[in-house]
Design a protein around this motif. Structure first.
Motif, short mmCIF file in Angstrom:
data_model
loop_
_atom_site.label_atom_id
_atom_site.label_comp_id
_atom_site.label_asym_id
_atom_site.label_seq_id
_atom_site.Cartn_x
_atom_site.Cartn_y
_atom_site.Cartn_z
N GLY A 245 -8.83 -17.68 -3.24
CA GLY A 245 -7.62 -18.68 -3.71
C GLY A 245 -6.52 -17.50 -4.43
O GLY A 245 -6.94 -16.35 -4.57
N ILE A 246 -5.73 -18.19 -5.43
CA ILE A 246 -4.70 -17.29 -6.18
C ILE A 246 -5.36 -16.84 -7.48
O ILE A 246 -6.21 -17.81 -8.03
N TYR A 247 -5.01 -16.01 -8.02
CA TYR A 247 -5.67 -15.27 -9.27
C TYR A 247 -4.52 -14.57 -9.89
O TYR A 247 -3.66 -14.08 -9.42
N MET A 248 -4.72 -14.42 -11.38
CA MET A 248 -3.84 -13.43 -11.98
C MET A 248 -4.78 -12.46 -12.53
O MET A 248 -5.84 -12.72 -13.29
N LYS A 249 -4.40 -11.15 -12.35
CA LYS A 249 -5.16 -9.93 -12.89
C LYS A 249 -4.27 -9.44 -14.14
O LYS A 249 -3.30 -8.77 -14.05
N VAL A 250 -5.17 -9.40 -15.43
CA VAL A 250 -4.49 -9.05 -16.63
C VAL A 250 -5.18 -7.62 -16.70
O VAL A 250 -6.33 -7.47 -17.18
#
Length: 326
Positions: A245-250
Motif C-alpha cells: 500500500g501507500i506509506y510515508m517515510k520520514v
C-alpha cells in the motif's frame, strides 16, 4: 484372626483412617487421565462441501463475517517432467497476486510470488526465452559458459527483484526464476525445465485472461516529498507505494550522509497526526503555564514582597463597622 484378609485386622481406628486416605490418594494419583473427545474430522467429500460454502484453505469461514487473511481464487497444476508446478491466484487486502510453487520428485517445495502485473511481464519473457531456446542447437558440453547461463533478464516490482536465467548443466536446460528483496533477505527460486516453458506460459495466460493484470491499490499521482530543516538536522517526508500500500517515510539526516527513517502506513496517518496535535496542544499549554509562573515570580520579587510600583492584585475585603472586633 483369619489368615485371609486385607491385612488391616488388628489395626487401630486411627491407623485405619490414614490407610483409607492413602488408598484414596493412590486412586487419584494413578488413575489414567482421560483426554476430552475430539470432534471427528470430516471426510474429503465433506471438506470439499465446506470449501464450496465459503471456507478458504486455512479453514476460515468468510461467509459468517470472519474475513480471511488470504483467499484463493483459482489454481492450476502442471506436470513437467518429474516436477509439479502449482499456479495459485490469491487475494488479500493488498490486492491480487499469483503464487508459483514447485514440488520436486523428492517432495521438496519452493515458491515465488508475482503481482498480477509482474506475472504478465513474466509471461512475455517466457515467450522470448522459448523462442531463444528453440533457436539453440543440441546441448554441447564443450560450448557451455562457465556460469552455465545462456540468456538472462531482470524484472523489478516495488522492492522485489526477479532474475530470469536460462541455464544449462549436465541434466539439461532449464529456466531459473529467483526472487529477492532489495533490502536483503532470503532468496527464493524455482527451476522450470526448458521444454515446459510454453506450457507454463499458456497456463499463466489463462489465469491472466480470467483475472486481469491489475494489482489493485492506488492508481493516482502521489504527493511530492517535503523537506524540513531544524538547526543542524534535516527531515525528509517522502510518499511511496509498494505491494503493501501507500506509506510515508520520514527520514532524519544530521551532518553526515547517514539517515535514519521510519515508515508510516497511510491507514494510520490520521491517528499519527492526532497524536502529534495532542502533544503540540499539551506542550503549548505547558509553555503558557510556565510563562505565567515566571511572570508572577518576577512581579513578586525574590522575597515574595511586591516590588515598588508593581501592580498588586485586588483583594476581596469584607466591610465592617467601626469599633467592631475582628
Amino acid at each position: 484372626m483369619s489368615d485371609i484378609g486385607s491385612g488391616d485386622e488388628g489395626i487401630s481406628s486411627q491407623s485405619t483412617y490414614f490407610l483409607q486416605r492413602l488408598r484414596v490418594q493412590r486412586v487419584y494419583r494413578f488413575a489414567p487421565f482421560q483426554f476430552p473427545s475430539r470432534p471427528s474430522v470430516p471426510t474429503t467429500g465433506a471438506l470439499e462441501k465446506y470449501h464450496g460454502q465459503g471456507m478458504d484453505a486455512g479453514g476460515n469461514n468468510f461467509d459468517s463475517g470472519q474475513q480471511p487473511q488470504e483467499q484463493e481464487l483459482a489454481t492450476k497444476m502442471l506436470q513437467i517432467q518429474s516436477k509439479r508446478f502449482y499456479l495459485d491466484v490469491k487475494q488479500n487486502r493488498r490486492g491480487r497476486f499469483i503464487k508459483v510453487a514447485e514440488i520436486g520428485a523428492d517432495g521438496r517445495r519452493s515458491q515465488i510470488f508475482l503481482a498480477m502485473s509482474t506475472a504478465a511481464e513474466f509471461r512475455d519473457h517466457l515467450s522470448t526465452f522459448s523462442d531463444f531456446y528453440s533457436s539453440l542447437g543440441p546441448p554441447n558440453p564443450d560450448n557451455v559458459p562457465d556460469d552455465g547461463k545462456l540468456k538472462s533478464e531482470m524484472m523489478l516490482k516495488d522492492n522485489r527483484r526477479y532474475y530470469l536465467d536460462l541455464k544449462e548443466n549436465s541434466r539439461g536446460r532449464f529456466l531459473r526464476v529467483s526472487q529477492t528483496i532489495t533490502r536483503g533477505g532470503p532468496r527464493s527460486q524455482v527451476a522450470l525445465p526448458a521444454q515446459g516453458m510454453i506450457e507454463f506460459r499458456d497456463a499463466l495466460t489463462d489465469l491472466l485472461d480470467d483475472f486481469g493484470t491489475d494489482d489493485g491499490g492506488f492508481k493516482g499521482e502521489l504527493p511530492e516529498g517535503r523537506h524540513l530543516r531544524v538547526d543542524n538536522k534535516n527531515f525528509y517526508f517522502d510518499i511511496g507505494q509498494n505491494n503493501r500500500g501507500i506509506y510515508m517515510k520520514v527520514s532524519e539526516q544530521v551532518k553526515s550522509n547517514f539517515r535514519t527513517a521510519i515508515t508510516v502506513p497511510e491507514k494510520c496517518w490520521t491517528r499519527f497526526r492526532d497524536i502529534l496535535a495532542d502533544y503540540c496542544d499539551k506542550m503549548n499549554r505547558a509553555h503558557s503555564d510556565s510563562a505565567d509562573h515566571h511572570q508572577g515570580a518576577a512581579v513578586a520579587g525574590p522575597s515574595g514582597v511586591p516590588r515598588a510600583g508593581s501592580a498588586q492584585p485586588a483583594r476581596d475585603v469584607e466591610p465592617f463597622a467601626a469599633g467592631s472586633r475582628i
